[in-house]
Design an enzyme around this catalytic site. Structure first.
Site, PDB file in Angstrom:
ATOM      1  N   PHE A  24       0.846  -1.195   0.000  1.00 31.32           N
ATOM      2  CA  PHE A  24       0.000   0.000   0.000  1.00 31.32           C
ATOM      3  C   PHE A  24       0.883   1.247   0.000  1.00 31.32           C
ATOM      4  CE2 PHE A  24      -2.291   3.424   2.206  1.00 31.32           C
ATOM      5  CZ  PHE A  24      -3.414   3.516   1.387  1.00 31.32           C
ATOM      6  N   GLY A  25       0.687   2.117  -0.988  1.00 33.84           N
ATOM      7  CA  GLY A  25       1.432   3.376  -1.080  1.00 33.84           C
ATOM      8  C   GLY A  25       0.536   4.553  -0.755  1.00 33.84           C
ATOM      9  N   TYR A  26       1.038   5.451   0.069  1.00 36.32           N
ATOM     10  CA  TYR A  26       0.237   6.617   0.465  1.00 36.32           C
ATOM     11  C   TYR A  26       0.996   7.928   0.266  1.00 36.32           C
ATOM     12  CZ  TYR A  26       3.173   6.146   4.580  1.00 36.32           C
ATOM     13  OH  TYR A  26       4.279   6.042   5.411  1.00 36.32           O
ATOM     14  N   GLY A  27       2.241   7.829  -0.180  1.00 35.53           N
ATOM     15  CA  GLY A  27       3.065   9.026  -0.376  1.00 35.53           C
ATOM     16  C   GLY A  27       3.659   9.007  -1.768  1.00 35.53           C
ATOM     17  N   SER A  28       4.975   9.045  -1.817  1.00 32.32           N
ATOM     18  CA  SER A  28       5.632   9.086  -3.131  1.00 32.32           C
ATOM     19  C   SER A  28       5.333   7.845  -3.961  1.00 32.32           C
ATOM     20  CB  SER A  28       7.147   9.252  -2.972  1.00 32.32           C
ATOM     21  OG  SER A  28       7.681   8.163  -2.244  1.00 32.32           O
ATOM     22  N   GLU A  99      13.522   3.843   0.979  1.00 35.10           N
ATOM     23  CA  GLU A  99      12.711   4.345   2.099  1.00 35.10           C
ATOM     24  C   GLU A  99      13.356   4.025   3.448  1.00 35.10           C
ATOM     25  OE1 GLU A  99      10.636   6.224   1.072  1.00 35.10           O
ATOM     26  OE2 GLU A  99       9.967   5.543  -0.884  1.00 35.10           O
TER      27      GLU A  99
HETATM   28  C1  BEZ Z   1       4.436   5.442   0.408  1.00 37.27           C
HETATM   29  O1  BEZ Z   1       4.244   6.158  -0.553  1.00 37.27           O
HETATM   30  O2  BEZ Z   1       3.666   4.553   0.736  1.00 37.27           O
HETATM   31  C2  BEZ Z   1       5.640   5.601   1.212  1.00 37.27           C
HETATM   32  C3  BEZ Z   1       5.813   6.758   1.885  1.00 37.27           C
HETATM   33  C4  BEZ Z   1       6.937   6.893   2.648  1.00 37.27           C
HETATM   34  C5  BEZ Z   1       7.873   5.882   2.701  1.00 37.27           C
HETATM   35  C6  BEZ Z   1       7.664   4.729   2.020  1.00 37.27           C
HETATM   36  C7  BEZ Z   1       6.543   4.569   1.275  1.00 37.27           C
END
Ligand code: BEZ
Length: 191
Positions: A24-28, A99
């Site tokens: 699951f991605g929530y950022g980049s 990360e």
């Molecule tokens: C993400 O997009 O899920 C994510 C955000 C920060 C660190 C690793 C992954």
């Protein structure tokens, strides 16, 4: 300041025998999927909110002047929307390095939000989470202060502002509301 979580994440063997794993991605990861994946689906996880509370000393800032990137903060009534990727487990190797600044791989349940024809609506998978006990954690601050820090920060991966603007644009394109991200975007653009 850094807190290299690579070795810790290498010991996370929960999905090692699986042919593929949902991430699951929530950022980049929503807008920068520079890794091999088998499929991707809009998804959400419950009990978490996205917050620009994690310091970035290695991508969007420097050890002397860290930027701010997102992590997840527990919030019992909340839902965090993002993008899920089905990946071969080998993909964790480069992702753990990308990360590495405080993020740990954590097992999570996720719900798919695209109503796909295969009828599969939920899965267990992995999310990268930077808890408040990691050395790069910055925590909450006034919106204006966060926006100012983002406006002023640059790192090896580029300006911190691009990270925020790309994330806001990707969430908007997916039709996801996020009051925190959109308020920071407004504050940044008003700088
Ligand atoms: C993400 O997009 O899920 C994510 C955000 C920060 C660190 C690793 C992954």
């Amino acid at each position: 300041m850094s807190f290299d979580t690579t070795a810790h994440n290498r010991r996370m063997t929960y999905f090692d025998e699986h042919e593929s794993v949902w991430l699951f991605g929530y950022g980049s990861l929503i807008w920068k999927a520079d890794f091999d994946y088998l499929e991707r689906r809009p998804a959400s996880i419950r009990g978490w909110v996205r917050r620009f509370w994690q310091g970035s000393h290695d991508h969007r800032g420097t050890p002397e002047a860290p930027g701010r990137v997102v992590t997840l903060v527990a919030d019992a009534g909340a839902t965090c929307h993002g993008m899920a990727y089905r990946i071969p487990p080998r993909v964790f190797e480069p992702l753990d390095i990308r990360e590495k600044n405080g993020y740990l791989r954590v097992v999570t349940d996720m719900t798919f939000e695209d109503g796909a024809a295969d009828g599969v609506e939920q899965a267990e998978g992995v999310v990268y989470l930077a808890g408040e006990d990691n050395a790069a954690y910055l925590g909450p601050a006034e919106e204006a202060a966060i926006a100012r820090q983002i406006a002023e920060s640059h790192g090896p991966s580029g300006p911190n502002r691009d990270y925020l603007l790309n994330l806001a644009a990707a969430l908007r394109e997916l039709g996801f509301e996020d009051a925190h991200v959109f308020a920071l975007e407004r504050a940044l653009l008003a700088e």
